[in-house]
Scaffold this motif. Structure first.
Motif, PDB file in Angstrom:
ATOM      1  N   GLN A  97     -30.809 -21.807 -27.760  1.00  0.00           N
ATOM      2  CA  GLN A  97     -30.781 -20.846 -26.658  1.00  0.00           C
ATOM      3  C   GLN A  97     -30.713 -19.412 -27.180  1.00  0.00           C
ATOM      4  OE1 GLN A  97     -27.475 -21.280 -23.979  1.00  0.00           O
ATOM      5  NE2 GLN A  97     -28.367 -19.945 -22.414  1.00  0.00           N
ATOM      6  N   HIS A  98     -29.844 -19.176 -28.186  1.00  0.00           N
ATOM      7  CA  HIS A  98     -29.712 -17.819 -28.725  1.00  0.00           C
ATOM      8  C   HIS A  98     -30.994 -17.393 -29.446  1.00  0.00           C
ATOM      9  CE1 HIS A  98     -27.792 -14.193 -30.000  1.00  0.00           C
ATOM     10  NE2 HIS A  98     -27.920 -14.485 -31.294  1.00  0.00           N
ATOM     11  N   LYS A 107     -33.444 -16.379 -26.906  1.00  0.00           N
ATOM     12  CA  LYS A 107     -33.112 -15.069 -26.342  1.00  0.00           C
ATOM     13  C   LYS A 107     -33.527 -13.951 -27.304  1.00  0.00           C
ATOM     14  CE  LYS A 107     -29.415 -12.418 -24.150  1.00  0.00           C
ATOM     15  NZ  LYS A 107     -29.879 -11.158 -24.736  1.00  0.00           N
ATOM     16  N   THR A 145     -30.337 -26.917 -25.273  1.00  0.00           N
ATOM     17  CA  THR A 145     -30.543 -25.649 -25.991  1.00  0.00           C
ATOM     18  C   THR A 145     -29.293 -25.219 -26.751  1.00  0.00           C
ATOM     19  OG1 THR A 145     -29.955 -24.446 -23.982  1.00  0.00           O
ATOM     20  CG2 THR A 145     -32.305 -24.836 -24.382  1.00  0.00           C
ATOM     21  N   LYS A 146     -28.203 -26.019 -26.625  1.00  0.00           N
ATOM     22  CA  LYS A 146     -26.990 -25.713 -27.393  1.00  0.00           C
ATOM     23  C   LYS A 146     -27.068 -26.271 -28.809  1.00  0.00           C
ATOM     24  CE  LYS A 146     -24.074 -25.428 -23.278  1.00  0.00           C
ATOM     25  NZ  LYS A 146     -22.912 -25.983 -22.551  1.00  0.00           N
TER      26      LYS A 146
END
Length: 648
Positions: free
Chosen positions: A190-191, A194, A233-234
């Motif tokens: 996820q990060h 982003k 997504t973790k």
């Protein structure tokens, strides 16, 4: 040659363009005329500087290097393999060979006599375009897998003619990013996503503590490895990244880098300091970067434009289109082909400019997303004749909206027009001195207002109205709702039908320019001002032809043909008695377009003013010959529209 051998030759040729475009009878004819040559390793087929032979070649077996010899030694420019066609540039250009062909492995070569192709080139437009395009692009080898460039062009507009056969010409400049988005292997998916979104990039390189690449994560990976299978997504990026990473060093040169990407089906190639995985990341090369690096073919330029919303990139690509244009003009490629390519490039720039501005505006004007509109190019760009970045003539036409939306629509479309024109100016186009641009509120109007404009010009054809007519009647819908433009066109023809005398005023206006040659058969030049003693090729020669073609097409109620030489082509069909004159007029206009564009490119100007004394004898005669249809056409118009009586 026995039938068995002929059949084998034909079967082989059929696998490769341009022979794959031939009908069986023509293919058999070529196969019978082929001369089969066997060359051993170390031999040479032709030398740099040799006079072109009456053949071009296709490699059946073996490997040939095309080498340039200079004071610095020999440099390999091309490696020919099975099915590669070469020796074409020297043949089509009627000039000496640019390179030496060295046989690296024993070779079997089919030599194709040019004489056998002369009739085919005349009758088979696809074959002719194939050779002309390869020649225009400066290619020394024509291959079957022109893939990426062809697909880019073909995917853009397959119906616009098979111009996709243009290939890459200059591969010396490599554009790649030295600023690489990176993260550690334990970063969450996820990060990482982003970070990619914030940086507006399509990949992120996963590195260890030494900055050595461990893997790469791309937009495609996120779709296929995370979203599709429903992975959380973790999770860390190392669980879904592509690894190991294929790496190269940036000094490897374009060919090696690009071939690596092709062989490994890569969209991104990681560059490191020494080219290995055990070395810090130094840059990244994307397939988009590759297209921006691959030279000045329409396929590459159009692909580059379609894949960027950066105005600075668009300016660079449009500059490169001008280099391509100069090559085309100097090598006398068909003006219809050249004009269509340059028009398409300009149209893509307009389309991208629209997207850039809409992205900024629609957040504040959400209701306007539903309002139909179209961006109109007018004048030379509307006629698909704008080769140089001369005056912009454009406008916006939008549908009539309810009373409550009128103020908002007016404000939105004015801002849209201003933004698009701003992008076009940043791409190097000149502003219209008369402010006939979509940045001028007068020319950003709903359909009802545009209908009123044209009705007024037709019903009251003042000199100012006729001047506007000469620009606005050549409008073309570039992007948006073409149905709106068609509705406007229908209105115009209805108005003309109801007031036929308008055509007499238009005819009078078309004859206002004096003949380009004076009493002593010399050029009529400017008498004063900064262009004194120069010939105005636009006003004295090109404008009379565009005005006459427009007038005659309007008189026949022909819809949908704006281009001047296509108008003359159509008139030739409609009026067989004047067919030869119209044909000459169309050819004359092509000559004038070419001369103006060359003048502009060579003098870094708009090409409008030419110094007659600077022209060679042949150029002067060519230009004078181009003038000959003008007076005859003016006489036809004078009689047809009874202008002597009309002036009384």
């Amino acid at each position: 040659m026995s039938n068995v051998i002929v059949n084998r030759v034909a079967e082989f040729l059929k696998r490769f363009p341009p022979f794959s475009f031939l009908e069986k009878a023509d293919l058999d004819l070529v196969a019978k005329a082929v001369e089969i040559q066997y060359l051993e390793k170390g031999e040479t087929l032709f030398h740099q500087g040799d006079v072109a032979r009456p053949h071009f070649f296709i490699l059946k077996e073996g490997i040939i290097h095309l080498v340039e010899s200079s004071s610095k030694g020999d440099e390999i420019h091309e490696v020919c393999d099975e099915g590669d066609v070469f020796g074409v540039l020297a043949l089509l250009g009627k000039r000496p060979y640019l390179l030496t062909s060295k046989v690296v492995e024993n070779c079997l070569i089919y030599a194709i006599p040019v004489a056998i192709f002369e009739k085919i080139l005349e009758e088979n437009s696809r074959v002719a375009l194939f050779f002309a395009a390869g020649f225009a692009a400066g290619q020394v080898v024509v291959r079957q897998d022109l893939s990426e460039g062809q697909r880019a062009r073909g995917a853009f507009k397959s119906a616009s003619g098979d111009h996709s056969l243009l290939i890459f010409s200059d591969q010396s400049q490599i554009n790649f990013s030295e600023k690489v988005l990176k993260c550690g292997p334990d970063t969450t998916i996820q990060h990482a996503a982003k970070l990619m979104a914030d940086a507006q990039v399509s990949s992120i390189v996963i590195c260890d503590e030494n900055d050595f690449p461990q893997g790469i994560l791309t937009d495609k990976d996120l779709r296929s490895r995370v979203l599709a299978p429903g992975i959380s997504t973790k999770n860390p990026v190392w669980a879904v990244m592509t690894s190991p990473v294929i790496t190269r060093k940036k000094q490897d040169g374009f060919s090696n880098l690009y071939l690596t990407m092709i062989r490994h089906r890569l969209h991104h190639l990681v560059l490191t300091v020494d080219g290995s995985e055990q070395s810090p990341v130094a840059g990244i090369l994307s397939d988009h970067d590759v297209f921006l690096s691959m030279g000045n073919s329409p396929a590459v330029l159009i692909h580059g434009l379609m894949n960027t919303l950066e105005v600075s990139d668009m300016r660079i690509i449009r500059d490169r289109a001008e280099q391509m244009l100069l090559y085309y003009l100097e090598n006398e490629i068909s003006m219809e082909f050249v004009a269509s390519v340059m028009t398409e490039i300009n149209d893509v720039i307009i389309s991208q400019a629209l997207e850039i501005v809409q992205q900024k505006l629609l957040t504040d004007y959400p209701e306007m997303a539903k309002v139909r509109f179209c961006f109109l190019s007018m004048g030379s760009e509307g006629r698909e004749e704008q080769l140089l970045r001369t005056d912009l003539d454009n406008a916006i036409l939008y549908q009539d909206v309810p009373e409550k939306l009128k103020a908002e629509a007016s404000e939105y479309f004015q801002k849209l027009g201003e933004g698009i024109v701003e992008v076009l100016l940043a791409c190097g186009f000149d502003p219209c001195p008369g402010k006939i641009m979509a940045s001028n509120p007068e020319w950003v109007q709903p359909l009802s207002v545009w209908k009123n404009y044209f009705s007024e010009w037709i019903l009251h054809p003042s000199p100012e109205a006729l001047m506007k007519v000469s620009i606005f009647f050549d409008y073309r819908a570039v992007v948006g709702s073409k149905a709106l433009a068609e509705e406007l066109t229908e209105h115009i023809y209805q108005e003309i039908a109801e007031k036929q005398i308008f055509l007499n005023f238009l005819a009078q206006n078309a004859l206002k320019n004096p003949p380009p040659l004076g009493f002593f058969k010399d050029f009529v030049v400017e008498k004063s001002g900064e262009n004194r003693d120069q010939f105005d090729i636009k006003s004295r020669a090109m404008l009379p032809l565009t005005d006459l073609a427009r007038l005659l097409v309007l008189s026949h109620r022909i819809v949908g043909i704006n281009n001047t030489f296509k108008r003359f082509e159509k008139l030739s069909e409609l009026e067989p008695g004047n067919s030869e004159l119209f044909s000459q007029a169309g050819k004359a206009y092509e000559i004038l377009m070419r001369m103006r564009a060359l003048e502009g490119l060579q003098t870094r100007s708009n090409g409008r003013y030419i110094q007659p004394k600077s022209l060679g004898k042949l150029q002067r005669q060519l230009l004078k010959n181009a003038f000959s249809p003008i007076s005859e056409l003016q006489e036809i118009v004078n009689i047809r529209f009874q202008l002597d009586y009309f002036r009384r």
